[in-house]
Design a protein around this motif. Structure first.
Motif, short mmCIF file in Angstrom:
data_model
loop_
_atom_site.label_atom_id
_atom_site.label_comp_id
_atom_site.label_asym_id
_atom_site.label_seq_id
_atom_site.Cartn_x
_atom_site.Cartn_y
_atom_site.Cartn_z
N SER A 109 0.85 -1.19 0.00
CA SER A 109 0.00 0.00 0.00
C SER A 109 0.89 1.24 0.00
N TRP A 293 -6.69 4.17 -0.96
CA TRP A 293 -5.52 3.34 -1.21
C TRP A 293 -5.46 2.92 -2.67
N ASP A 295 -2.95 -0.03 -4.22
CA ASP A 295 -1.86 -0.95 -3.91
C ASP A 295 -1.02 -1.23 -5.14
N TYR A 363 -4.57 9.25 -2.44
CA TYR A 363 -4.17 7.89 -2.14
C TYR A 363 -3.04 7.86 -1.11
N TRP A 364 -3.14 6.89 -0.20
CA TRP A 364 -2.13 6.75 0.84
C TRP A 364 -0.72 6.81 0.26
#
Length: 395
Positions: A109, A293, A295, A363-364
């Motif tokens: 992530s 998130w 990934d 997004y993270w």
């Protein structure tokens, strides 16, 4: 971060097209992919016969958990690369496990990916050697969490948004702002929830970007000391009204079902479960935007099986395999054609391919001292500072 376990249960789709693209990899040359020097491969050689994967639960299914859910076996049969895998529960755990050198590939992530790059644990990838990369949504490619200095560091897998969930009996009209969990949290004191992770500080920063523009926040993951302290102060004020922080999705489901929680951050897949049980809940993406998130499958800088690693990255990015893995897990796919292989309505439920919707998601990304917003006149608070502050916030 602890992520949600797989929820959808769908039989394996046909993977012929995916395997065909993998077969092309063997014709790319005879030089081994990554020589451990941290550089992207120029060409690929013969498959080594095995590959070791580190991933979130539900990303590498071989039929063990559910005989009807298996996208690993077809990959093994066509490439001869036998898959071994280990799951992890948090990004911190994944980061530490990658230091052992035991894994060729990791599904990371955004709150781990840049840490892995900075530590030298993963290598850039040559996307020309990954045919299915072309089918990935453009808005997920070459982003701050999966690229550095113009080099791609992996292949996007799936993505989703952190949404505002609310009890429809308490909120007959959908809230339009995150103020219901911040400035107006006292109206439902003790029944507000928030995600239990240092990265949640970014959610406060997103809110401050719109409500305190004088702070000058341009990126919620790039906070100087003043901006960071403002976000921390906001979360400390919120703390008095939090009934329970959550990281286990089952606990949040139960809290909304019992009415112990009436508003807070959540995921679309949690709403899908609650809707199925008839709970009076709904989710919305507030006007300020949100975090989320995306990934990334990344290759270890000293991968022992680099050619099989490249084969896996191409395979899992194919429409068929990407469709299976992301639907099983409960998120939007990254491959534009994946929706053709998912169950009816599932892509719509997760807003797959909706670029306007996705543009509202921050997004993270791993906070680092070198500010991600491009500023060079100040240092930003890195992830260790976020972790320390989170402990103080929770008390």
């Amino acid at each position: 971060m602890k992520r949600i376990p797989p929820t959808a249960r769908r039989g394996a789709a046909t993977v012929g097209l995916a395997i065909a693209s993998i077969a092309l990899l063997t014709a790319c040359g005879t030089t081994a992919a990554n020589d451990g020097g941290g550089e992207a491969a120029e060409e690929l050689g013969e498959f080594e016969g095995q590959v070791s994967l580190l991933a979130w639960p539900g990303y590498v299914e071989d039929g063990t958990n559910d005989p009807a859910v298996d996208w690993v076996t077809p990959f093994e049969e066509e490439t001869g690369c036998e898959v071994t895998s280990k799951t992890y529960g948090t990004s911190d755990e994944a980061f530490n496990l990658m230091k052992t050198g035991e894994y060729d590939v990791v599904a990371a992530s955004g709150d781990a990916s840049l840490r892995l790059v900075a530590a030298g644990d993963v290598a850039p990838v040559n996307t020309d050697l990954i045919p299915n990369y072309e089918g990935i949504y453009d808005f997920l490619k070459m982003q701050s969490w999966n690229s550095v200095d113009g080099e791609a560091y992996g292949v996007p897998h799936g993505y989703g948004a952190n949404l505002l969930m609310y009890n429809t009996e308490v909120f007959p009209e959908a809230p339009t702002s995150w103020d219901v969990v911040f400035d107006k949290a006292s109206e439902n004191s003790g029944k507000v929830t928030a995600y239990d992770s240092p990265i949640y500080i970014a959610d406060a920063a997103v809110y401050l970007m719109h409500h305190q523009p004088d702070l000058g926040i341009e990126n919620p993951y790039a906070l100087d000391e003043t901006q960071f302290q403002a976000a921390v102060d906001l979360l400390k004020e919120q703390r008095a009204h939090i009934g329970e922080y959550w990281s286990d999705y089952l606990k949040e489901i139960q809290a909304f079902e019992t009415g112990d929680t009436v508003v807070g951050t959540s995921w679309q897949v949690i709403q899908n479960v609650l809707e199925g049980s008839g709970a009076p809940t709904a989710v919305t993406l507030p006007e300020e935007g949100t975090t989320g998130w995306s990934d990334t499958w990344m290759i270890a800088s000293e991968a022992k099986n680099p050619n099989c690693a490249y084969a896996w990255l191409d395979y899992i990015a194919s429409p068929e395999a990407n469709a299976q893995a992301t639907e099983y897990f409960g998120e939007a796919p990254s491959n534009e054609a994946a929706c053709e292989f998912r169950s009816e309505g599932s892509c719509e439920a997760f807003h797959a391919g909706d670029e306007e919707y996705a543009s509202q998601i921050w997004y993270w990304s791993t906070p680092i001292a070198e500010c991600l917003d491009g500023r060079t006149d100040v240092e930003c608070v890195d992830y260790s500072g976020w972790t320390e502050a989170w402990s103080e916030i929770k008390g």
